[in-house]
Design an enzyme around this catalytic site. Structure first.
Site, PDB file in Angstrom:
ATOM      1  N   GLU A 247      -6.624 -11.922  14.486  1.00  0.00           N
ATOM      2  CA  GLU A 247      -7.428 -10.956  15.107  1.00  0.00           C
ATOM      3  C   GLU A 247      -7.213 -11.027  16.714  1.00  0.00           C
ATOM      4  O   GLU A 247      -7.534  -9.990  17.422  1.00  0.00           O
ATOM      5  CB  GLU A 247      -8.858 -11.312  14.689  1.00  0.00           C
ATOM      6  CG  GLU A 247      -9.363 -11.069  13.325  1.00  0.00           C
ATOM      7  CD  GLU A 247     -10.995 -11.327  13.202  1.00  0.00           C
ATOM      8  OE1 GLU A 247     -11.261 -12.259  13.815  1.00  0.00           O
ATOM      9  OE2 GLU A 247     -11.365 -10.424  12.585  1.00  0.00           O
TER      10      GLU A 247
ATOM     11  N   TYR B 110       2.819  11.467  -2.054  1.00  0.00           N
ATOM     12  CA  TYR B 110       2.775  11.745  -0.811  1.00  0.00           C
ATOM     13  C   TYR B 110       4.245  12.285  -0.370  1.00  0.00           C
ATOM     14  O   TYR B 110       5.298  11.748  -1.031  1.00  0.00           O
ATOM     15  CB  TYR B 110       2.449  10.557   0.432  1.00  0.00           C
ATOM     16  CG  TYR B 110       1.069  10.213   0.066  1.00  0.00           C
ATOM     17  CD1 TYR B 110      -0.038  10.667  -0.477  1.00  0.00           C
ATOM     18  CD2 TYR B 110       0.742   8.619   0.237  1.00  0.00           C
ATOM     19  CE1 TYR B 110      -1.169  10.305  -1.019  1.00  0.00           C
ATOM     20  CE2 TYR B 110      -0.514   8.235   0.251  1.00  0.00           C
ATOM     21  CZ  TYR B 110      -1.453   9.121  -0.618  1.00  0.00           C
ATOM     22  OH  TYR B 110      -2.692   8.727  -0.881  1.00  0.00           O
TER      23      TYR B 110
END
Ligand code: ZN
Ligand code: ZN
Length: 390
Positions: free
Chosen positions: A374, A300
């Site tokens: 979370e 990349y």
């Protein structure tokens, strides 16, 4: 709008958590995200969001049109692929596929972007422009799903003027997000080298061409590409992680195999460095009578966050979660295929804090014990929706 988005984020967060658990339990490797893509497509259909499936294989691209939809267009990207890692977490949503795991948080990115989609779709008569949703395959594997999506025209029809991507960050405490203007992540190229010499008895090196000694010289000399040839202002790294030679205490092997990585943040220098690496490898090998088989596989490009867009996004984040929760990031020498978008158009790739030391959630990405707090999900989807609207 801000309080609207906050309450919608609160409302959808339990669902986002369920979606994340489903995706986490059913991980798929790069470019094989068939079930994940179907899951995404099914949710978008439920929401009533127009979308296209099968873009560059398993990509899903959706459009939410607000008022005056052609006036401005922003793209939001979430990646969907997992890694070849055996999960060690004992959680209810543990991977059901031994050896495949969402260890980079792409389950979080996918489920959050679904949450963002739901939120923005509720608000489409309240904002101007169009939001393009890019659920991307294959971030973890060269050539990168981003480059394939761009080739398939994901940045056209309609063309976004900017793109925003979010990535979990286990170094950053939950509740915080991080931004960096300008250069942020590196280009990453893979080096594969086999040196062929002549094996023999370890006691009689005069009859051999000792590839182990030659490889030692090559590794040492290559360090000078970074320490002596690179402009000190340009971050550069050259590391070898594999050195394999199968001789014995008294046996010199015929060949030796090396793998490494070269990373930097400047395209002209990247090309020059490749030439220098080749010249040093071939020169040293030739001078000792060995033959080098060198492949430098381009990965990349470097990732640059558009300064103006990033400043704007950072300011919006401050409005959303407060100055004390928005941090500045350092340069990071890892690579991300989001960089392909930033080479085409203004982009902003920011980090979502997911760490919680009290709960013992501290493992890094790409490890078998990676997980997130979370509580980050509600922030992740609310904030991204807010940034898009801004
Ligand atoms: Zn990763
Ligand atoms: Zn990742």
């Amino acid at each position: 709008m801000l309080s609207n988005i906050k309450s919608l984020a609160k409302e959808i967060a339990p669902q986002v958590k369920n979606w994340r658990h489903h995706i986490h339990a059913n991980p798929e490797l790069s470019f094989q995200e068939f079930e994940t893509a179907k899951f995404v497509s099914d949710r978008l259909s439920e929401f009533g969001i127009d979308h296209q499936n099968g873009v560059a294989g398993t990509g899903v691209v959706g459009l939410i049109k607000g008022k005056n939809p052609d006036s401005k267009i922003i793209a939001l990207r979430g990646d969907m692929d997992a890694l070849p890692i055996l999960e060690e977490n004992e959680v209810s949503y543990k991977s059901t596929k031994p050896g495949i795991m969402h260890a980079c948080g792409h389950d979080v990115h996918t489920s959050s972007l679904l949450g963002v989609s739901w939120i923005l779709n509720q608000l489409k008569d309240q904002f101007e422009g169009t939001v393009k949703l890019i659920f991307q395959p294959g971030e973890e594997k060269v050539p990168g799903g981003a480059s394939m999506l761009i080739k398939e025209g994901v940045l056209k029809n309609p063309s976004p003027q900017s793109i925003v991507g979010q990535h979990v960050m286990p170094l950053l405490p939950v509740g915080k997000v991080g931004f960096r203007e300008g250069l942020y992540m590196a280009s990453a190229d893979e080096i594969y080298l086999t040196i062929h010499g002549k094996g023999g008895h370890g006691a009689m090196p005069q009859f051999a061409i000792d590839v182990v000694a030659i490889a030692a010289q090559v590794i040492t000399a290559l360090q000078q590409v970074v320490s002596r040839s690179a402009d000190p202002k340009i971050p550069s790294v050259l590391s070898f992680g594999t050195v394999l030679a199968k001789g014995a205490t008294n046996v010199l092997p015929n060949s030796i195999y090396l793998e490494g990585t070269f990373r930097t943040m400047d395209e002209p220098w990247r090309a020059i460095a490749h030439q220098k690496i080749r010249k040093i490898v071939e020169g040293i090998c030739e001078s000792f009578g060995a033959k080098a088989d060198l492949e430098i596989r381009k990965g990349y490009p470097f990732l640059i966050n558009d300064p103006e867009l990033t400043r704007k996004m950072k300011q919006a984040a401050i409005e959303y979660i407060g100055q004390e929760n928005v941090v500045n990031l350092d340069i990071w020498m890892a690579a991300e295929d989001f960089s392909y978008y930033t080479q085409e158009m203004p982009g902003c790739f920011y980090r979502l804090g997911t760490r919680n030391e009290e709960k013992g959630i501290i493992s890094g990405v790409h490890t078998p014990t990676f997980d997130i707090d979370e509580d980050a999900l509600e922030i992740g989807c609310g904030l991204m929706a807010w940034l898009a609207v801004q």
